[in-house]
Write an enzyme that holds these catalytic residues in place. Structure first.
Site, mmCIF file in Angstrom:
data_model
loop_
_atom_site.group_PDB
_atom_site.id
_atom_site.type_symbol
_atom_site.label_atom_id
_atom_site.label_comp_id
_atom_site.label_asym_id
_atom_site.label_seq_id
_atom_site.Cartn_x
_atom_site.Cartn_y
_atom_site.Cartn_z
ATOM 1 C CG HIS A 485 18.017 6.206 47.534
ATOM 2 N ND1 HIS A 485 17.552 5.529 48.637
ATOM 3 C CD2 HIS A 485 19.347 5.922 47.453
ATOM 4 C CE1 HIS A 485 18.548 4.847 49.198
ATOM 5 N NE2 HIS A 485 19.649 5.065 48.511
ATOM 6 C CG ASN A 486 16.288 13.263 46.748
ATOM 7 O OD1 ASN A 486 17.472 13.582 46.841
ATOM 8 N ND2 ASN A 486 15.428 13.392 47.761
ATOM 9 C CB SER A 487 18.457 14.827 41.617
ATOM 10 O OG SER A 487 17.778 15.976 42.090
ATOM 11 C CB SER A 488 19.234 16.323 47.045
ATOM 12 O OG SER A 488 18.344 17.305 46.566
ATOM 13 C CG HIS A 489 21.888 10.026 47.539
ATOM 14 N ND1 HIS A 489 22.809 9.911 48.559
ATOM 15 C CD2 HIS A 489 22.045 8.905 46.760
ATOM 16 C CE1 HIS A 489 23.491 8.774 48.424
ATOM 17 N NE2 HIS A 489 23.045 8.155 47.344
ATOM 18 C CG HIS A 525 25.327 6.529 42.832
ATOM 19 N ND1 HIS A 525 25.174 7.895 42.944
ATOM 20 C CD2 HIS A 525 24.919 6.016 44.030
ATOM 21 C CE1 HIS A 525 24.718 8.196 44.132
ATOM 22 N NE2 HIS A 525 24.549 7.079 44.825
ATOM 23 C CG ASP A 526 21.477 5.515 44.314
ATOM 24 O OD1 ASP A 526 21.552 4.286 44.092
ATOM 25 O OD2 ASP A 526 21.832 6.032 45.386
ATOM 26 C CG ASP A 654 26.294 5.317 47.799
ATOM 27 O OD1 ASP A 654 25.441 6.211 47.623
ATOM 28 O OD2 ASP A 654 26.011 4.104 47.812
ATOM 29 C CD GLN A 706 22.124 7.769 61.086
ATOM 30 O OE1 GLN A 706 23.234 8.164 60.719
ATOM 31 N NE2 GLN A 706 21.253 7.242 60.241
#
Length: 757
Positions: A485-489, A525-526, A654, A706
């Site tokens: 959950h970082n800016s790449s996501h 959003h995150d 998302d 997964q």
């Protein structure tokens, strides 16, 4: 009513011709049935949609050819399949007999153990014709009969043998002034009577009809407003199960024109008549007019309590939609045969729960990965089991990092970064290349390019420098220390959102303001995600969980902080120059989309999308292609449906990782697993409940996690989104990735990749 007229329509679904399929073909010919043959599920469904067969026989013996149960479910999903009988041809068991419940759950009516003998096939068809198929014809005829009752100008009332009102038609409501809900479930004696009748009239009527005789005569009924109305009444006892009277049908006709024109009323009980004609009546059901139900089978205590409680429900003056649904089902239940009534009882049990959209799982032993994912993503955590508290203080807004050199505009983007973004409009765009090129700050650069492509600055009337500052400060509030959950996501979700916004159906549905809202919502959003789930925060008693009452904790924080950051400083306030009402509309849409990413409402959002958009569109296409453009447009552009489209769009964006190319999918799987491992480690250190025990870095099978995530959350949602937006490339990636994880799992591997050769 004549139930069987034309020859039966039979559809045989066999992948290959063999003696069994030939046996049924011969049997159909001998029985003078019209027979169609299909070799694939697609051709079978197409044929069924064209001819609406009475009987479908599906080869269930060879799963390698096609999934017979999936085909059965597909046929059952068609409205016209409600009264179709579907039979599974199964292999003769080698050892012990298998349960038929999987077949019944898939929608089959019965099974046929393979027997290619022609007479055996013929006898099976004859039994089906005179058994299940005839029963379905009766049910179909019952719909026509009840339609006639609804349209009748005469007031009709049906009561149980206990004289509990089970049905009144609209004419009854109109004449008597009662609402249907005020009567159904009430006993006749509870409904006010007119004083104009002779004192012994009711006793005379009851004495007659309880002997199984029809009664007809003049009777005064009391309307809801207190007026008496003179009616010609005919009451007929209906003989049912066990040769006993199960219902009374009362047909009431006002005697004068004044009564007929009084439209201010609705319905009353009907057990009033005069004159006696003694003709015993056999079971009058024919087309399912046997309105027997679980509540009309006796006068035991539980039955009476049910009638009492139902009367209270029907008398409610404020009806929520779910109350109306329950009332409709109750009314239908009173008019249904016993098996249907019992099934509706189970339906009511489900509707009265609070979790209407969340599938029920079995025991933890069955699938611990799915259970842990659900527990971690779809609940707000257990109550705290220790005194430890995990505190997240809401961060003060970041200042822009001094080391980060950010371009003044799109034209100033370094060539190396610009080159990595050349194919950003492709689904196969590699966000990790951009992450590396931008030193883990891909959101600002990708945001500048995508927002420019969609004309966001023009819509908001804000300078590009303001947008740049806003993107920088939003990105600075993402935690680069989080593995997932970082800016790449955030950049990845923004990319998927932009891709979906370019799909034709989505463009038909959404306006420019919706596109702007979706891009902004994806970006924020995150924001300030701590790398821990809502369950963790609630269990730890964090400040955020306390602030948001353990409800949608992170999603509420992301939305609130995004607007705090944006409006705190004019230099990054992208909303500064838009009109107040437009801002409120945009703000509401952004908040709604961010909150839609919370997983506790996952199935609610998906089901609403399917039922409000996918199914109506499919029905239009079935009824005549895309010719009715106005009807399609009204579905796509209604305010309620636009909200559902936006929610579905950001939800799919998302959690679209399983639909990315394999290498990207594997990288994202490793990152989310590491974040969950870190949470489990911290829960153990803090003495907190471990909400996802399978995510233990020493024992976890990433392929299994997964597979469970795809099975439980992804497949149905992307099937629905693909049906709407047409995304064959995503579905192909999803299929490839699922096979990849399955392959690893079958080899008992727990890692992201197989070991090197």
């Amino acid at each position: 009513m004549k139930l069987l007229k034309d020859p039966l329509q039979v559809l045989l679904v066999f992948a290959k011709e063999d003696s069994q399929s030939n046996g049924f073909c011969w049997a159909c010919e001998k029985a003078n049935f019209r027979c169609s043959m299909a070799r694939t599920p697609e051709s079978a469904l197409e044929c069924f949609l064209e001819k609406h067969h009475d009987l479908v026989i599906i080869d269930h013996r060879h799963s390698r050819h096609f999934d017979a149960e999936a085909l059965c479910r597909s046929i059952r999903a068609v409205n016209s399949a409600e009264n179709t009988v579907i039979v599974a041809v199964v292999k003769r068991p080698d050892r012990e007999e298998a349960s038929v419940m999987p077949l019944i759950n898939a929608g089959f009516n019965r099974r046929y153990v393979e027997n290619a003998n022609m007479m055996a096939c013929y006898n099976e068809l004859l039994q089906l014709e005179h058994g299940e198929v005839r029963a379905q014809f009766k049910l179909r005829a019952g719909n026509a009969i009840f339609t006639a009752l609804e349209q009748s100008q005469e007031a009709i009332e049906i009561t149980s043998e206990d004289q509990v009102i089970q049905y009144v038609n609209p004419a009854y409501e109109s004449i008597m002034g009662y609402q249907q809900g005020e009567l159904i479930g009430k006993e006749i004696i509870e409904v006010p009577k007119s004083e104009k009748n002779k004192p012994d009239l009711l006793e005379t009527i009851n004495s007659c009809i309880r002997k199984g005789k029809e009664w007809q005569g003049i009777y005064y009924a009391k309307k809801k407003n207190g007026d008496s109305i003179q009616q010609n009444v005919k009451i007929t006892p209906v003989i049912g199960q066990g040769g006993k009277i199960r219902h009374y049908v009362s047909i009431n006709r006002p005697l004068n024109d004044n009564n007929k024109s009084d439209k201010s009323s609705e319905r009353v009980q009907a057990e009033s008549q005069t004159d006696i004609q003694s003709s015993k009546h056999k079971d009058r059901r024919k087309g399912s007019l046997d309105v027997r139900s679980t509540t009309s089978r006796g006068s035991d205590g539980s039955s009476q309590r049910r009638h009492s409680s139902m009367a209270r429900i029907h008398s409610m003056t404020i009806e929520a939609p779910i109350t109306k649904v329950i009332n409709i089902i109750n009314a239908a239940q009173e008019s249904s045969p016993m098996p249907v009534a019992e099934a509706l009882d189970r339906v009511l049990e489900i509707l009265r729960t609070t979790e209407l959209y969340s599938p029920q799982l079995g025991t933890k032993d069955e699938d611990p990965h799915t259970n842990d994912l659900v527990g971690g993503l779809m609940t707000d955590g257990l109550r705290r089991l220790s005194g430890n508290e995990y505190i997240f203080s809401t961060k003060q807004p970041h200042h822009l990092p001094s080391h980060l050199t950010t371009p003044l505009s799109l034209n100033d983007i370094p060539p190396r970064i610009a080159q990595t973004m050349e194919n950003e409009d492709s689904w196969d765009f590699d966000i990790f290349n951009l992450e590396a090129a931008t030193l883990k700050r891909p959101l600002t650069y990708l945001g500048l390019k995508i927002f420019s492509r969609f004309g966001v600055c023009e819509y908001l009337n804000c300078p590009e420098a303001t947008l740049r500052s806003w993107l920088q400060v939003i990105e600075a509030n993402y935690h680069s220390s989080n593995s997932y959950h970082n800016s790449s996501h955030a950049a990845d979700v923004l990319h998927a959102t932009a891709y979906f916004l370019c799909k034709e159906r989505v463009k038909q549905s959404l306006d420019h303001i919706d596109e702007v809202a979706a891009l902004i919502a994806a970006t924020v959003h995150d924001v300030d995600h701590p790398g821990r789930t809502n369950s963790f925060l609630c269990n730890a008693g964090s400040e955020l969980a306390i602030l948001y009452n353990d409800t949608a904790v992170l999603e509420s924080h992301h939305a609130a902080l995004a607007f705090q950051i944006t409006t705190r400083d004019d230099k990054c306030n992208i909303f500064k120059n838009i009109e107040r009402n437009e801002y409120r509309t945009l703000r509401q849409a952004i908040i709604d989309m961010v909150l839609a990413t919370e997983m506790t409402k996952h199935f609610e959002h998906v089901n609403k999308f399917v039922n409000s958009i996918n199914k109506p569109l499919a029905a239009l296409e079935e009824n005549g292609g895309n010719s009715d453009e106005e009807s399609v447009k009204s579905i796509l552009t209604s305010p309620e449906n636009r909200i559902l489209v936006k929610r579905m769009l950001i939800k799919c964006a998302d959690i679209s990782n399983p639909c990315r190319p394999l290498e990207l999918c594997i990288e994202w799987a490793g990152r989310i697993s590491e974040e969950y491992f870190a949470q489990t480690d911290e829960e153990k250190r803090q003495g907190l409940p471990v909400v996802m025990p399978v995510f233990d870095r020493n024992t976890c099978s990433i392929p299994k996690s997964q597979i469970s995530f795809i099975d439980y959350f992804i497949t149905d949602m992307f099937d629905a989104w693909d049906a709407f937006a047409d995304l064959p490339n995503l579905m192909q990636h999803l299929d490839n990735n699922f096979k990849y994880w399955k392959g690893l799992d079958e080899r008992k591997l727990h890692s992201l990749r197989p070991p090197p050769e």
